[in-house]
Enzyme design. Structure first.
Site, PDB file in Angstrom:
ATOM      1  N   VAL A 155      11.646   8.694 -18.847  1.00  0.00           N
ATOM      2  CA  VAL A 155      10.405   9.288 -18.545  1.00  0.00           C
ATOM      3  C   VAL A 155      10.502   9.927 -16.979  1.00  0.00           C
ATOM      4  O   VAL A 155       9.537   9.558 -16.246  1.00  0.00           O
ATOM      5  CB  VAL A 155       9.166   8.110 -18.552  1.00  0.00           C
ATOM      6  N   GLY A 157       8.991  12.591 -15.804  1.00  0.00           N
ATOM      7  CA  GLY A 157       7.810  13.289 -15.425  1.00  0.00           C
ATOM      8  C   GLY A 157       6.908  12.223 -15.028  1.00  0.00           C
ATOM      9  O   GLY A 157       5.985  12.314 -14.046  1.00  0.00           O
ATOM     10  N   TYR A 158       6.661  10.895 -15.802  1.00  0.00           N
ATOM     11  CA  TYR A 158       5.855  10.061 -15.687  1.00  0.00           C
ATOM     12  C   TYR A 158       6.108   9.485 -14.271  1.00  0.00           C
ATOM     13  O   TYR A 158       5.191   8.998 -13.459  1.00  0.00           O
ATOM     14  CB  TYR A 158       5.881   9.130 -16.842  1.00  0.00           C
ATOM     15  N   THR A 159       7.449   9.087 -14.347  1.00  0.00           N
ATOM     16  CA  THR A 159       7.934   8.343 -13.133  1.00  0.00           C
ATOM     17  C   THR A 159       7.625   9.179 -11.660  1.00  0.00           C
ATOM     18  O   THR A 159       6.898   8.578 -10.678  1.00  0.00           O
ATOM     19  CB  THR A 159       9.392   7.981 -13.056  1.00  0.00           C
ATOM     20  N   LYS A 162       3.480   9.253 -11.146  1.00  0.00           N
ATOM     21  CA  LYS A 162       3.116   7.847 -10.442  1.00  0.00           C
ATOM     22  C   LYS A 162       3.684   7.535  -9.163  1.00  0.00           C
ATOM     23  O   LYS A 162       2.706   6.974  -8.485  1.00  0.00           O
ATOM     24  CB  LYS A 162       3.477   6.798 -11.634  1.00  0.00           C
TER      25      LYS A 162
END
Length: 253
Positions: A155, A157-159, A162
């Site tokens: 993940v 992009g998510y990491t 966030k």
């Protein structure tokens, strides 16, 4: 006086249709706040969040907004900034996740996740926060993640998004704390929502995750309710730039 009383306050909660956003909207309404719910797929009428808010006797307004659409987010920000009532509480909870190994994590995945989880949050907060600064008070809450502090798997992009939210929380707090606007973040652990369904369905990953959580279970959206009310209320007036984990002890292990 009850420092957790939100009576007379107007709270905007993005990503409020389900999961964490729904639980937070419900909790804020129970504490007395009227709710503006925002989601990409919010029903025009009869949504679960509307039922819960009205069930607490609070006023409800809903907006359907695609957070990948910068123009739509800017339009929402303008409507909130110039609405009939000022926004007292802004909960930036809208988010999405796309899972793929970094070598196969294509540009479309990256752009979508960064747009929803980071860029839209800034656009909305900049405008609503501007009005809060003019009034000298306001509460802004971001929904971060354990992956704001850890790398995660599949993940990227998510990491990245966030992690950026924690930086944004601190940057805004540095500028706005002296003007009566609190900016903080909730850091959910592994919460049983649609976003984590794939992890819970993987028997090996699920077992490994639960074994790593001192509390011994996945979190529930309602586990975040008390922290959200605290950060939205006068009880947190001297809390600025904080990232509060609600993770069953994961980060402390």
């Amino acid at each position: 006086m009850n420092p957790f009383d939100l009576s007379g306050r107007l709270a905007v909660v993005t990503g409020a249709r389900r999961g964490i956003g729904l639980a937070i909207a419900d909790a804020l309404a129970a504490a007395g706040a009227d709710i503006v719910a925002v989601s990409a797929h919010l029903e025009a009428t009869g949504s679960e969040v509307e039922k819960r808010v009205r069930g607490h006797g609070r006023a409800f307004t809903g907006h359907r907004v695609d957070f990948t659409d910068r123009a739509a987010v800017t339009d929402l920000a303008g409507r909130l900034q110039h609405g009939d009532r000022p926004v007292d509480i802004l909960v930036n909870n809208a988010g999405t996740i796309r899972r793929a190994p970094a070598a196969q994590h294509d540009d479309a995945m990256w752009d979508e996740v960064l747009a929803v989880n980071l860029s839209a949050q800034f656009v909305l907060t900049r405008q609503v926060g501007n009005s809060m600064l003019a009034r000298g008070r306001g509460k802004i809450i971001f929904t971060a993640s354990l992956l704001s502090f850890q790398g995660g798997i599949n993940v990227p992009g998510y990491t990245a998004a966030k992690s950026g939210l924690i930086g944004l929380t601190r940057a805004l707090a540095n500028e706005w704390a002296g003007h009566g606007v609190n900016v903080n973040a909730i850091v959910p652990g592994y919460i049983a929502t649609d976003n984590t369904e794939a992890l819970r369905a993987d028997q090996d990953r699920n077992a490994a995750i639960v074994a790593r959580i001192p509390a011994g279970r996945w979190g529930r959206p309602d586990d975040l309710a008390g922290t959200a009310v605290f950060l939205a209320s006068a009880a947190s007036d001297y809390v600025h730039g904080a990232a509060i984990p609600v993770d069953g002890g994961w980060l402390g292990r």
